[in-house]
Write a protein that holds these residues in place. Structure first.
Motif, mmCIF file in Angstrom:
data_model
loop_
_atom_site.group_PDB
_atom_site.id
_atom_site.type_symbol
_atom_site.label_atom_id
_atom_site.label_comp_id
_atom_site.label_asym_id
_atom_site.label_seq_id
_atom_site.Cartn_x
_atom_site.Cartn_y
_atom_site.Cartn_z
ATOM 1 N N LYS A 1 -44.284 17.507 -0.190
ATOM 2 C CA LYS A 1 -43.026 17.100 0.458
ATOM 3 C C LYS A 1 -42.713 18.040 1.625
ATOM 4 O O LYS A 1 -43.628 18.507 2.287
ATOM 5 C CB LYS A 1 -41.897 17.032 -0.580
ATOM 6 N N GLU B 1 -44.792 5.269 -9.762
ATOM 7 C CA GLU B 1 -43.825 6.365 -9.842
ATOM 8 C C GLU B 1 -42.440 5.809 -10.138
ATOM 9 O O GLU B 1 -41.737 5.376 -9.215
ATOM 10 C CB GLU B 1 -43.775 7.124 -8.511
ATOM 11 N N GLY C 1 -45.369 16.199 -7.653
ATOM 12 C CA GLY C 1 -44.451 16.802 -6.686
ATOM 13 C C GLY C 1 -44.225 18.268 -7.014
ATOM 14 O O GLY C 1 -45.024 19.140 -6.677
ATOM 15 N N GLY C 2 -43.128 18.556 -7.731
ATOM 16 C CA GLY C 2 -42.720 19.935 -7.994
ATOM 17 C C GLY C 2 -43.827 20.820 -8.552
ATOM 18 O O GLY C 2 -44.018 21.957 -8.095
ATOM 19 N N LEU D 1 -49.840 11.833 -9.340
ATOM 20 C CA LEU D 1 -49.289 12.242 -8.048
ATOM 21 C C LEU D 1 -48.175 13.223 -8.403
ATOM 22 O O LEU D 1 -47.202 12.853 -9.069
ATOM 23 C CB LEU D 1 -48.763 11.034 -7.268
ATOM 24 N N ASN E 1 -48.208 16.298 -3.854
ATOM 25 C CA ASN E 1 -47.327 15.905 -2.751
ATOM 26 C C ASN E 1 -46.366 17.071 -2.516
ATOM 27 O O ASN E 1 -45.422 17.260 -3.269
ATOM 28 C CB ASN E 1 -46.562 14.630 -3.147
ATOM 29 N N GLY F 1 -46.860 9.132 -11.400
ATOM 30 C CA GLY F 1 -46.087 10.190 -10.759
ATOM 31 C C GLY F 1 -44.664 10.174 -11.267
ATOM 32 O O GLY F 1 -44.066 9.096 -11.434
ATOM 33 N N GLY F 2 -44.106 11.344 -11.495
ATOM 34 C CA GLY F 2 -42.730 11.436 -11.974
ATOM 35 C C GLY F 2 -42.636 12.545 -13.003
ATOM 36 O O GLY F 2 -42.882 12.313 -14.189
ATOM 37 N N SER F 3 -42.347 13.766 -12.507
ATOM 38 C CA SER F 3 -42.201 14.931 -13.387
ATOM 39 C C SER F 3 -43.425 15.158 -14.274
ATOM 40 O O SER F 3 -43.291 15.546 -15.432
ATOM 41 C CB SER F 3 -40.923 14.813 -14.222
ATOM 42 N N ALA G 1 -37.841 9.078 -12.617
ATOM 43 C CA ALA G 1 -38.581 10.227 -13.162
ATOM 44 C C ALA G 1 -38.984 11.213 -12.070
ATOM 45 O O ALA G 1 -39.516 12.275 -12.377
ATOM 46 C CB ALA G 1 -39.825 9.732 -13.902
ATOM 47 N N ILE G 2 -38.728 10.874 -10.807
ATOM 48 C CA ILE G 2 -39.191 11.746 -9.723
ATOM 49 C C ILE G 2 -38.221 12.891 -9.505
ATOM 50 O O ILE G 2 -37.049 12.676 -9.174
ATOM 51 C CB ILE G 2 -39.386 10.942 -8.416
ATOM 52 N N GLY G 3 -38.699 14.094 -9.724
ATOM 53 C CA GLY G 3 -37.909 15.293 -9.476
ATOM 54 C C GLY G 3 -36.737 15.457 -10.430
ATOM 55 O O GLY G 3 -35.863 16.284 -10.200
ATOM 56 N N HIS H 1 -43.794 6.056 -0.488
ATOM 57 C CA HIS H 1 -43.147 6.907 -1.495
ATOM 58 C C HIS H 1 -41.685 6.484 -1.620
ATOM 59 O O HIS H 1 -41.059 6.084 -0.631
ATOM 60 C CB HIS H 1 -43.258 8.379 -1.069
HETATM 61 C C1 PEP Z 1 -43.370 12.691 -6.274
HETATM 62 O O1 PEP Z 1 -42.498 12.965 -5.466
HETATM 63 O O2 PEP Z 1 -44.318 11.960 -5.942
HETATM 64 C C2 PEP Z 1 -43.264 13.256 -7.614
HETATM 65 C C3 PEP Z 1 -43.944 12.714 -8.572
HETATM 66 O O3 PEP Z 1 -42.414 14.337 -7.762
HETATM 67 P P1 PEP Z 1 -42.161 15.175 -9.110
HETATM 68 O O4 PEP Z 1 -43.512 15.463 -9.718
HETATM 69 O O5 PEP Z 1 -41.473 16.420 -8.667
HETATM 70 O O6 PEP Z 1 -41.339 14.319 -10.003
#
Ligand code: PEP
Length: 254
Positions: free
Chosen positions: A11, A170, A237-238, A235, A9, A214-216, A174-176, A96
């Motif tokens: 973003k 997610e 993100g970063g 899933l 993702n 999803g989540g870091s 834990a996201i970002g 999301h």
């Molecule tokens: C996300 O935004 O779906 C996500 C999991 O982000 P991150 O991996 O950066 O925590």
């Protein structure tokens, strides 16, 4: 046997030119890796076409990060499911937590989008997950159960068996943030999501659904998360913004 699925993702990152470069770098980093993991990239709308051109003929599938529940008309700024399929998009992230908290998307809106996506031949990746406060007060099971029930209301067992829907658990905390759910915490929640899906449809249908974490997620923690019985992918993100870390996560799922 569920095939693992790792989706990036991106973003609100990457221009059209940068998207082309990142897809080329992911392909180069994957090399001749034939591990049975489905790979998806979800660029912003403005980079979907260039990413699609760059990934043509490769094992990478194209995704989007959002879409409208409507099919056409006077909805300024919106993008329909058929506009996405016309660019070769196969997956679309829906619900999301950033859409839910920053843009007021409710479970009812997510559900309307899920229906519109499936009807258009897109495979929704439906995000659910609790906030830190909900976890700390022990409300996470109720919250995630409600999100699954309401966001996926009306989805049939046959649609689940046909692999039309992916769920992403997610945890919002834990996201970002760099904080990851432990493999045991994640497994517990994935098993809950599967139980709820079984109650809504059937055990066989729920067993076919791929549930991403999803989540870091990053190269350092991906292997242990992806080894859990109900975790069928990630899933990301970063860590999806650099080819080396994204591909390391994909390879951790092999
Ligand atoms: C996300 O935004 O779906 C996500 C999991 O982000 P991150 O991996 O950066 O925590």
């Amino acid at each position: 046997m569920r095939k693992k699925i790792v989706a990036g993702n991106w973003k609100m990152n990457k221009s059209a030119a940068e998207a082309r470069e990142l897809v080329a770098a992911i392909n180069a980093e994957l090399g001749d890796c034939e591990c049975p993991v489905e790979v998806v990239v979800c660029p912003p709308f403005t980079a979907i076409e260039s990413a699609g051109t760059a990934l043509a003929g490769s094992r990478i599938a194209l995704g989007a990060q959002n879409m409208s529940e409507r099919s056409a008309g006077a909805f300024t700024g919106e993008v329909s499911a058929s506009m996405l399929t016309s660019l070769g998009v196969k997956y679309v992230i829906l619900g999301h937590s950033e859409r839910r908290t920053l843009y007021g998307e409710t479970d009812a809106i997510v559900n309307a989008k899920v229906r519109a996506a499936i009807n258009a031949g897109l495979n929704p990746i439906v995000c659910v997950g609790e906030t830190l406060q909900e976890r700390e007060t022990g409300a996470m099971d109720d919250v995630v159960t409600r999100q699954v029930q309401q966001s996926l209301a009306g989805v049939t067992g046959d649609e689940l068996k046909a692999g039309k829907v992916v769920v992403a658990y997610e945890p919002v905390w834990a996201i970002g943030t760099g904080k990851t759910a432990s493999k045991e915490q994640a497994q517990e929640m994935h098993a809950l999501v599967r139980r709820v899906l079984a109650e809504m449809t059937s055990g066989i249908a729920a067993a076919a659904v791929r549930i991403q974490y999803g989540g870091s997620m990053k190269p350092e923690n991906a292997a242990e998360l992806l080894a859990m019985p109900d975790i069928d992918g990630g899933l990301i993100g970063g860590a999806a913004l650099q080819a080396d870390s994204f591909v390391a996560i994909i390879k951790a799922g092999c």
